[in-house]
Every structure is written in structure tokens, then in C-alpha cells.
Design an enzyme around this catalytic site. Sequence first.
Site, PDB file in Angstrom:
ATOM      1  N   GLU A   1       0.853  -1.187   0.000  1.00 38.35           N
ATOM      2  CA  GLU A   1       0.000   0.000   0.000  1.00 38.35           C
ATOM      3  C   GLU A   1       0.889   1.236   0.000  1.00 38.35           C
ATOM      4  O   GLU A   1       1.982   1.233   0.581  1.00 38.35           O
ATOM      5  CB  GLU A   1      -0.907  -0.004   1.247  1.00 38.35           C
TER       6      GLU A   1
ATOM      7  N   ASN B   1      -6.666   1.654   2.783  1.00 41.05           N
ATOM      8  CA  ASN B   1      -7.397   2.917   2.957  1.00 41.05           C
ATOM      9  C   ASN B   1      -6.964   3.949   1.918  1.00 41.05           C
ATOM     10  O   ASN B   1      -7.756   4.803   1.506  1.00 41.05           O
ATOM     11  CB  ASN B   1      -7.158   3.478   4.365  1.00 41.05           C
TER      12      ASN B   1
ATOM     13  N   ASN C   1     -12.179  -0.827  -0.844  1.00 38.32           N
ATOM     14  CA  ASN C   1     -11.494  -1.335   0.346  1.00 38.32           C
ATOM     15  C   ASN C   1     -12.274  -0.971   1.606  1.00 38.32           C
ATOM     16  O   ASN C   1     -12.631   0.208   1.785  1.00 38.32           O
ATOM     17  CB  ASN C   1     -10.095  -0.721   0.455  1.00 38.32           C
ATOM     18  N   GLU C   2     -12.544  -1.955   2.442  1.00 37.27           N
ATOM     19  CA  GLU C   2     -13.139  -1.729   3.773  1.00 37.27           C
ATOM     20  C   GLU C   2     -14.237  -0.667   3.754  1.00 37.27           C
ATOM     21  O   GLU C   2     -14.226   0.277   4.567  1.00 37.27           O
ATOM     22  CB  GLU C   2     -12.053  -1.357   4.798  1.00 37.27           C
TER      23      GLU C   2
ATOM     24  N   TYR D   1      -6.934  -8.170  12.046  1.00 36.77           N
ATOM     25  CA  TYR D   1      -5.647  -7.882  12.696  1.00 36.77           C
ATOM     26  C   TYR D   1      -5.771  -8.264  14.165  1.00 36.77           C
ATOM     27  O   TYR D   1      -6.789  -8.006  14.792  1.00 36.77           O
ATOM     28  CB  TYR D   1      -5.300  -6.398  12.573  1.00 36.77           C
TER      29      TYR D   1
ATOM     30  N   GLU E   1      -6.431  -9.001   3.934  1.00 34.09           N
ATOM     31  CA  GLU E   1      -5.598  -8.305   4.924  1.00 34.09           C
ATOM     32  C   GLU E   1      -5.648  -9.123   6.203  1.00 34.09           C
ATOM     33  O   GLU E   1      -6.734  -9.303   6.772  1.00 34.09           O
ATOM     34  CB  GLU E   1      -6.098  -6.880   5.203  1.00 34.09           C
TER      35      GLU E   1
ATOM     36  N   GLN F   1       1.471  -6.057   5.854  1.00 38.31           N
ATOM     37  CA  GLN F   1       1.784  -5.787   4.485  1.00 38.31           C
ATOM     38  C   GLN F   1       3.143  -6.427   4.176  1.00 38.31           C
ATOM     39  O   GLN F   1       3.588  -7.248   4.978  1.00 38.31           O
ATOM     40  CB  GLN F   1       1.782  -4.273   4.256  1.00 38.31           C
TER      41      GLN F   1
HETATM   42  O1  AHR Z   1      -3.034  -2.467   6.381  1.00 39.87           O
HETATM   43  C1  AHR Z   1      -3.254  -1.264   7.039  1.00 39.87           C
HETATM   44  C2  AHR Z   1      -4.681  -0.762   6.869  1.00 39.87           C
HETATM   45  O2  AHR Z   1      -5.536  -1.619   7.556  1.00 39.87           O
HETATM   46  C3  AHR Z   1      -5.231  -0.741   5.473  1.00 39.87           C
HETATM   47  O3  AHR Z   1      -4.935   0.431   4.790  1.00 39.87           O
HETATM   48  C4  AHR Z   1      -6.714  -0.829   5.703  1.00 39.87           C
HETATM   49  O4  AHR Z   1      -7.381  -1.452   4.638  1.00 39.87           O
HETATM   50  C5  AHR Z   1      -6.835  -1.568   7.022  1.00 39.87           C
HETATM   51  O5  AHR Z   1      -7.666  -0.922   7.906  1.00 39.87           O
END
Ligand code: AHR
Length: 503
Positions: free
Chosen positions: A27, A72, A172-173, A244, A292, A351
Site C-alpha cells: 500500500e 485505505n 477497500n473496507e 488484525y 488483509e 503488508q
Molecule cells: O493495512 C493497514 C490498513 O488496515 C489498510 O490500509 C486498511 O485497509 C486496514 O484498515
Amino acid sequence: MLPASVTVDPAFVVGPVRRRTFGSFVEHLGRCVYSGIHDPEHPSADADGFRGDVIELTRELGVSTVRYPGGNFVSGYRWEDAIGPVEQRPSRLDLAWHSTEPNLVGVDEFMRWAAKAGVEPMMAVNLGTRGVAEALDLLEYCNVPGGTEWSDRRRANGAAEPYRVKMWCLGNEMDGPWQIGHKTAEEYGRLAAETARAMRMIDPNLELVVCGSSSSAMPTFGDWERVVLAETYEHVDHISAHAYYWEQDGDLASFLASAVDMDHFIESVAATADAVRAAGKHDKRIHISFDEWNVWYQQRAESKPPSGDDWPVAPVLLEDRYDVADAVVVGNLLISLLRHTDRVHAASLAQLVNVIAPIMTEPGGRIWKQTIFHPFALTSKHAQGEVLRLAVDSPLVDTVRFGAVPALDAVATHDAETGDVVILATNRSVTDDVALDVDLRGFPGLQLVEALTLSNPDLRWSATADDDSSVAPRANTTAKVADDRAHAELPPVSWSILRLGRA
Ligand code: AHR
């Protein structure tokens, strides 16, 4: 010592090991692109400014696909800013990360990097501030051979052949209130359906990923998937999942059991997709792109973007230093992804470089591997053939977040061509060894090829540029195979790989 037994049988096939399970993510965020993959001043940089040492470690990591350009970031991105002569490209505010985007790297550079790194590019389109038209323009630029405005622009920019990008993320999201252009499920579902329908008019064989939930803790989790899929079911192939994990308030036991949440996430999304399938009388199944996932200490200061008048280029952001426990969790999350290979058809470790990443670089300087590099690289390298579901009998350990969970979590793969069997196992107990006993009667005559374990009495050990090898997985000398049974002692908080084959 906690006794745990596992039965491996060639008949218990879940599905193929998919190379796309071992994807990652680049990203425009922090130092992932600038001074990460791209660093023209670095001694190993090529004519495009890409670091050769990063490409080398990307290959060693065994990465298959790479998602780009966000994240994002993509929800405010104008991809056309970053094509053509570099000196004519505008700088823009990146609102997602409160940074300045210099647009030195864009789609053409990324495609060249992907070819050099031997990875499949997976593109995301902006459905935050933009819509159908801009997604079509980007698709035309990337995939149409020539003879149109955007395809001829690509040719003029040096790429005579189309990039033929197969996988595309529809935004995305979009469920997240932090997302630029955040939408309700109904609003997003309609936009995604119309974008997908139009993109397929250019190329009906694209693989399209619609946005699912940003975590299983989102208040809209479940319902978001139901509404979005009801709108898009016939137009898309995959729904995304993002997750995450981090150790909260010193609760190591729950953190080590993070894969329980990933299992729940995948199974809930699959069930929701199947419910929409039944209600809509659809034939095909929707698969999951877990595009992700990682450990990310979101509350730490370094995860806070700059603010006020400070809009730096490539600031130090989200540069988490991973320790031993983090690596064990990453190894376990890969076990969860593999175990669900029937539904998870792609995944991206978020990432790749510097930003919550397995690979770290110094600008113009050294490169090193974080602890999480090792379970990913070994799993990607050795998990081959088909994934096998295991019968596991394990003592339980208590966790605050998930209740009692099995101390041992494991999965196996079987390569029918070579006959090799690989067992991936995590001991999630904080205190006890697990005595692993594996029944291999389904594979008579297998022998031990290699047994490696990642563990360390200092769970907080993390790598630096000076030492990135002290917790590289080591030979597990307790591992033995005899009479179609394997045995190994797995230390507390550890991840292991047992490779078995014919002599
Ligand atoms: O990977 C970091 C961020 O986490 C990304 O930009 C977003 O898609 C997610 O919230």
C-alpha cells in the site's frame, strides 16, 4: 507435558493448497513503497529504482499475489496522477494516512516490480471518492491490448502488452467509518454490483472481490455480508475478510488463540454467503479473499498518522517490531487459512515491507527479516498438494476471550506426486510443552525429513538489522518417526513444521 494426538489420513482432503493463500500487500502507506520496495539511492536499486534486496527477500518469503495500491489509501486515489513522465506527476494529499503522495510509483512501476518479484498483481479500484467510470478507465489501461484512449496511453508509457490483471478488489473496507467515502451496505452493494457488471463487459473472466467486513468485531459483521452479497452475488467471485490481532493488556493466552477468531470469521462468512446463495437460488459459491491479515498493535503511538499541517512523504508509520509470540500467532493464522482452503481462495499478509511487515529496510541501507517472516516462508515453501483435515485430540487451555481452546492447533498437507506429508503445528499453551503423537498409518513407511521449531524463552525477542536470525526456526531434535507414528515435543508458545517423506 500435555499429551496431544493427531491422526493424518490421505482421505481427509479439504481441498488444494492454493498458491494465492500466500499473497501479500503493498500500500502507499508509510515506508512500504517509498524506501521500501522503491529506493533509487539504494546500492541494490535497478533502473526503475526498485531495491534488489527487497525483491530477493520477497521471493524467499514465497509471496504469490500482491494487492495494490491500498488499503485505505485507494479510497482517495486518482490512479491517472501516477502515469506518464515522473517529473510531470502531481503530488497529492493522502487523506487516509495524512501524508503527501508524490506519485513517483504508479501502476506501470508496480507492474514492472511485480514482474521482477515474480508475483501476481491484484489491483484495487477506488469506490470511495470515485466510481464505475474510473474503475473502467483503470481496467482499460491495464488489460485492453490497444486502440483506445487508455490502452494507447499505457503503450505510450512503455507497456506494449496489456498487464492482464485477473483479480480486482471493488474498493477497500467500505464498511469502516474511517474509510473515505464510507457507505452503508445497501449503498456499497449497489455501487459494487454496477462496477462489477461494467468491468465484466470489458472482460467477463475477471475475478472480482467485493468488500466484506474489516473485522469480525464490526457492529455490522454478518449483516454487511448478507446485504452486500444479496446485491452482488452473480457479479462477484470472492468476498473479502480483514483481521488484525494483537496482545491486549498482557493477555497472552487469548492472543495466542487468535486463530479461533479467524476460524469463526471464515466459517461465519461462508455460512452467510451460502444463506444468500440459497435465498437467491444461485448455483455458484462465493469464496473468501482474506486479503488483509496479520498481527498489528493498532494502539501503539507509531500507528497514529501525522496530524495538523504536517503532511510528510513516506513517514515512519505502523512499523511494528514483531516478537516471538507474534510469529507463533502468524504461523497459527496460516494454519487456519489452510484448514479453510475449500472457502479461502486467496489471502494477503498485510503488508510486505516496513508497514506491519515481515521485511524491514533502512532507507538506503540494510534489510532484515522480522520474526513473522519465518513461519510464512516455511509454510509457503513446503505446504504443497492438498490440505488434509486432522483428527486432533488436545488438552485445553483457558483464555479470557475465547474460553477453553485446544493447546495444539495443527493442519497437514499431502503432495500426492512426491508422497511428502507436512504437519504444521502450534502449541498455544503459555506454560506447558505439548507431547505430540501422530498416527501415520494412512501413510505407511514415511520417514522424518526435517523438523523445525520456532520458540524462545524470551517471548519478547524481536529482530533488528544487527540480528535477525537468533529466533530463526531450529531443528527440533525430539522429533522421531518409527512404526508409522511420529513424536515431537513442542515447547510452550511455539510453531513447528514436520516434514515427512520417503527415503
Ligand atoms: O493495512 C493497514 C490498513 O488496515 C489498510 O490500509 C486498511 O485497509 C486496514 O484498515
